[in-house]
Design an enzyme around this catalytic site. Structure first.
Site, PDB file in Angstrom:
ATOM      1  N   SER A  29       8.368 -76.063  83.769  1.00  0.00           N
ATOM      2  CA  SER A  29       8.013 -75.461  82.397  1.00  0.00           C
ATOM      3  C   SER A  29       9.526 -76.210  81.711  1.00  0.00           C
ATOM      4  O   SER A  29      10.933 -75.872  82.089  1.00  0.00           O
ATOM      5  CB  SER A  29       8.572 -73.767  82.390  1.00  0.00           C
ATOM      6  OG  SER A  29       7.310 -73.371  83.111  1.00  0.00           O
ATOM      7  N   HIS A  60       3.808 -76.924  78.848  1.00  0.00           N
ATOM      8  CA  HIS A  60       3.130 -77.910  79.906  1.00  0.00           C
ATOM      9  C   HIS A  60       2.019 -78.498  79.049  1.00  0.00           C
ATOM     10  O   HIS A  60       1.302 -77.983  78.241  1.00  0.00           O
ATOM     11  CB  HIS A  60       2.367 -77.227  80.960  1.00  0.00           C
ATOM     12  CG  HIS A  60       3.351 -76.499  82.011  1.00  0.00           C
ATOM     13  ND1 HIS A  60       3.695 -77.306  83.191  1.00  0.00           N
ATOM     14  CD2 HIS A  60       4.023 -75.350  81.960  1.00  0.00           C
ATOM     15  CE1 HIS A  60       4.512 -76.480  83.802  1.00  0.00           C
ATOM     16  NE2 HIS A  60       4.965 -75.310  83.027  1.00  0.00           N
ATOM     17  N   HIS A  82      -0.631 -73.567  87.744  1.00  0.00           N
ATOM     18  CA  HIS A  82      -0.058 -72.415  88.445  1.00  0.00           C
ATOM     19  C   HIS A  82      -1.408 -71.315  88.805  1.00  0.00           C
ATOM     20  O   HIS A  82      -2.306 -71.427  88.230  1.00  0.00           O
ATOM     21  CB  HIS A  82       0.712 -71.547  87.317  1.00  0.00           C
ATOM     22  CG  HIS A  82       1.708 -72.353  86.831  1.00  0.00           C
ATOM     23  ND1 HIS A  82       1.666 -73.149  85.779  1.00  0.00           N
ATOM     24  CD2 HIS A  82       3.118 -72.421  87.189  1.00  0.00           C
ATOM     25  CE1 HIS A  82       2.968 -73.954  85.427  1.00  0.00           C
ATOM     26  NE2 HIS A  82       3.657 -73.332  86.335  1.00  0.00           N
ATOM     27  N   TYR A  84      -1.146 -68.295  88.812  1.00  0.00           N
ATOM     28  CA  TYR A  84      -1.410 -67.237  87.907  1.00  0.00           C
ATOM     29  C   TYR A  84      -2.415 -67.470  86.593  1.00  0.00           C
ATOM     30  O   TYR A  84      -2.759 -66.592  86.100  1.00  0.00           O
ATOM     31  CB  TYR A  84      -0.101 -66.574  87.520  1.00  0.00           C
ATOM     32  CG  TYR A  84       0.672 -67.687  86.661  1.00  0.00           C
ATOM     33  CD1 TYR A  84       0.187 -67.862  85.512  1.00  0.00           C
ATOM     34  CD2 TYR A  84       1.746 -68.271  87.078  1.00  0.00           C
ATOM     35  CE1 TYR A  84       1.142 -68.908  84.538  1.00  0.00           C
ATOM     36  CE2 TYR A  84       2.550 -69.022  86.318  1.00  0.00           C
ATOM     37  CZ  TYR A  84       2.273 -69.354  84.991  1.00  0.00           C
ATOM     38  OH  TYR A  84       2.826 -70.574  84.572  1.00  0.00           O
ATOM     39  N   GLU A  85      -2.729 -68.772  86.830  1.00  0.00           N
ATOM     40  CA  GLU A  85      -3.724 -69.083  85.626  1.00  0.00           C
ATOM     41  C   GLU A  85      -4.890 -68.839  86.056  1.00  0.00           C
ATOM     42  O   GLU A  85      -6.190 -68.919  85.410  1.00  0.00           O
ATOM     43  CB  GLU A  85      -3.599 -70.456  85.120  1.00  0.00           C
ATOM     44  CG  GLU A  85      -2.349 -71.049  84.492  1.00  0.00           C
ATOM     45  CD  GLU A  85      -2.045 -72.402  84.318  1.00  0.00           C
ATOM     46  OE1 GLU A  85      -2.363 -72.896  83.303  1.00  0.00           O
ATOM     47  OE2 GLU A  85      -1.630 -73.063  85.163  1.00  0.00           O
ATOM     48  N   ALA A 112      11.360 -74.252  86.945  1.00  0.00           N
ATOM     49  CA  ALA A 112      12.097 -73.285  86.382  1.00  0.00           C
ATOM     50  C   ALA A 112      12.118 -71.896  87.197  1.00  0.00           C
ATOM     51  O   ALA A 112      11.062 -71.638  87.855  1.00  0.00           O
ATOM     52  CB  ALA A 112      11.963 -72.894  85.016  1.00  0.00           C
ATOM     53  N   MET A 210       7.487 -69.372  90.382  1.00  0.00           N
ATOM     54  CA  MET A 210       5.702 -69.301  90.369  1.00  0.00           C
ATOM     55  C   MET A 210       4.966 -70.763  90.542  1.00  0.00           C
ATOM     56  O   MET A 210       3.822 -70.583  90.391  1.00  0.00           O
ATOM     57  CB  MET A 210       5.135 -68.417  89.104  1.00  0.00           C
ATOM     58  CG  MET A 210       5.776 -67.331  88.681  1.00  0.00           C
ATOM     59  SD  MET A 210       5.435 -66.745  87.232  1.00  0.00           S
ATOM     60  CE  MET A 210       6.498 -65.329  86.955  1.00  0.00           C
ATOM     61  N   SER A 211       5.630 -71.520  91.229  1.00  0.00           N
ATOM     62  CA  SER A 211       5.058 -72.964  91.282  1.00  0.00           C
ATOM     63  C   SER A 211       5.512 -73.434  92.651  1.00  0.00           C
ATOM     64  O   SER A 211       6.117 -73.015  93.669  1.00  0.00           O
ATOM     65  CB  SER A 211       5.397 -73.709  90.355  1.00  0.00           C
ATOM     66  OG  SER A 211       6.636 -74.073  90.178  1.00  0.00           O
ATOM     67  N   ASN A 234      17.571 -67.944  84.438  1.00  0.00           N
ATOM     68  CA  ASN A 234      18.003 -66.788  84.481  1.00  0.00           C
ATOM     69  C   ASN A 234      18.279 -66.059  85.799  1.00  0.00           C
ATOM     70  O   ASN A 234      18.083 -66.567  86.759  1.00  0.00           O
ATOM     71  CB  ASN A 234      16.978 -65.789  83.518  1.00  0.00           C
ATOM     72  CG  ASN A 234      15.530 -65.858  84.710  1.00  0.00           C
ATOM     73  OD1 ASN A 234      14.803 -66.982  84.452  1.00  0.00           O
ATOM     74  ND2 ASN A 234      15.535 -64.889  85.622  1.00  0.00           N
ATOM     75  N   HIS A 246       9.333 -65.687  78.962  1.00  0.00           N
ATOM     76  CA  HIS A 246       9.056 -67.165  79.029  1.00  0.00           C
ATOM     77  C   HIS A 246       9.885 -67.871  77.941  1.00  0.00           C
ATOM     78  O   HIS A 246      10.322 -69.106  78.180  1.00  0.00           O
ATOM     79  CB  HIS A 246       7.495 -67.391  78.796  1.00  0.00           C
ATOM     80  CG  HIS A 246       7.062 -68.779  79.092  1.00  0.00           C
ATOM     81  ND1 HIS A 246       7.608 -69.457  80.373  1.00  0.00           N
ATOM     82  CD2 HIS A 246       6.629 -69.775  78.525  1.00  0.00           C
ATOM     83  CE1 HIS A 246       6.963 -70.367  80.430  1.00  0.00           C
ATOM     84  NE2 HIS A 246       6.292 -70.875  79.257  1.00  0.00           N
TER      85      HIS A 246
HETATM   86  N1  HPA Z   1      10.987 -64.943  88.287  1.00  0.00           N
HETATM   87  C1  HPA Z   1      10.160 -65.770  88.677  1.00  0.00           C
HETATM   88  N2  HPA Z   1       9.835 -67.064  87.990  1.00  0.00           N
HETATM   89  C2  HPA Z   1      10.757 -67.537  87.103  1.00  0.00           C
HETATM   90  C3  HPA Z   1      12.106 -66.740  86.690  1.00  0.00           C
HETATM   91  C4  HPA Z   1      12.117 -65.350  87.279  1.00  0.00           C
HETATM   92  O1  HPA Z   1      13.073 -64.781  86.905  1.00  0.00           O
HETATM   93  N3  HPA Z   1      12.829 -67.611  85.902  1.00  0.00           N
HETATM   94  C5  HPA Z   1      11.744 -68.660  85.740  1.00  0.00           C
HETATM   95  N4  HPA Z   1      10.789 -68.644  86.399  1.00  0.00           N
END
Ligand code: HPA
Length: 271
Positions: A29, A60, A82, A84-85, A112, A210-211, A234, A246
């Site tokens: 991302s 993306h 992903h 989750y898609e 990320a 998530m990837s 983060n 996001h």
């Molecule tokens: N959690 C899950 N996926 C992420 C995060 C997070 O805090 N930050 C960026 N991708």
């Protein structure tokens, strides 16, 4: 799934017959800028490749960029799948196996992620040294194509020791601080709860995302050596006084993108 990869590799080969990529790269991302640094490019849209899903998430795009980066022939997946898609984990199979069929023996993943170590500053980079698959899915479930790899592939040493050292050396040379840790893959699309983050830290994760893990599993299965870097956008939920979004992921991955690009290019130049 492997048939898609074979057809996709044929299409790419017909479009760019003189290409011989050695390193496959997948961009996370907000990290797509690395693909813009690729020289002498051939671009193939995912829409033209069987089994390549068109990603739906902001940050993306969906295209494969071939060319040279750091003096190395690369094939770069700009845009990933992903779970989750709504895709099954096996949806990553054609993307990664196509890279293998094109000739790549190395796979570099970027993503990320949220940091679980409270001293990690947003925008810093983490070398992934191992992973925990908490997605509850595995891309190799189903028929095993022995032409690519064994039914029961080992996952120790998934993140190649020599490539890890090359990444450390490249970071030290550039003066880019590089954290190290274990990446935990979650299904998403929710960010985690603070209780989950506390639990995952106890389980041994240093970052959550998530990837990446499905791709790494497929890459290891077909014998590619893997290196992977997280951009820590983060602190995990509850570790800082903020609500995750996001937009924040894109903001901080954008800030770290320049460091990531320099690091990957230096890493490639040392191969
Ligand atoms: N959690 C899950 N996926 C992420 C995060 C997070 O805090 N930050 C960026 N991708």
């Amino acid at each position: 799934m492997s048939e898609h990869a074979r057809k996709a590799a044929q299409i790419i080969h017909a479009r760019a017959p003189n290409r011989a990529p050695r390193c496959g790269i997948v961009l996370g991302s907000g990290l797509g800028g690395l693909a813009d640094r690729i020289e002498d490019r051939t671009v193939v849209e995912y829409a033209d490749l069987p089994g390549f899903p068109v990603p739906s998430v902001e940050g993306h795009v969906g295209r494969l960029v071939l060319g040279t980066l750091g003096g190395v022939e690369v094939a770069c997946l700009q845009g990933r799948v992903h779970l989750y898609e709504g895709h099954p984990a096996s949806a990553v199979v054609p993307l990664v196996r196509t890279l293998r069929l094109l000739g790549c023996d190395t796979f570099v993943a970027t993503n990320a992620a949220g940091a679980l170590d409270v001293d990690a500053t947003p925008g810093s980079l983490m070398l992934i040294v191992d992973h925990i698959n908490m997605q509850g899915q595995n891309p190799l479930v189903g028929h095993n194509d022995e032409a690519f790899g064994p039914r029961f592939p080992a996952m120790s040493g998934a993140y190649d020791g020599e490539l890890q050292q090359r990444m450390r050396d490249a970071a030290a040379h550039l003066g880019i601080p590089l954290r190290e840790g274990v990446y935990m893959a979650l299904l998403g699309p929710c960010f985690e709860t603070p209780a989950e983050i506390r639990a995952f830290a106890r389980l041994g994760a240093n970052a959550v995302g998530m990837s990446t893990v499905p791709e790494v599993i497929v890459a290891r299965h077909c014998g590619m050596r893997v290196a992977a870097i997280s951009v820590l956008t983060n602190l995990g939920a509850g570790l800082a006084d903020e609500v995750l979004s996001h937009d924040q992921t894109l903001h901080f991955s954008g800030l770290a993108a320049a460091d990531l690009q320099r690091l990957v290019i230096e890493f490639l130049a040392r191969s």
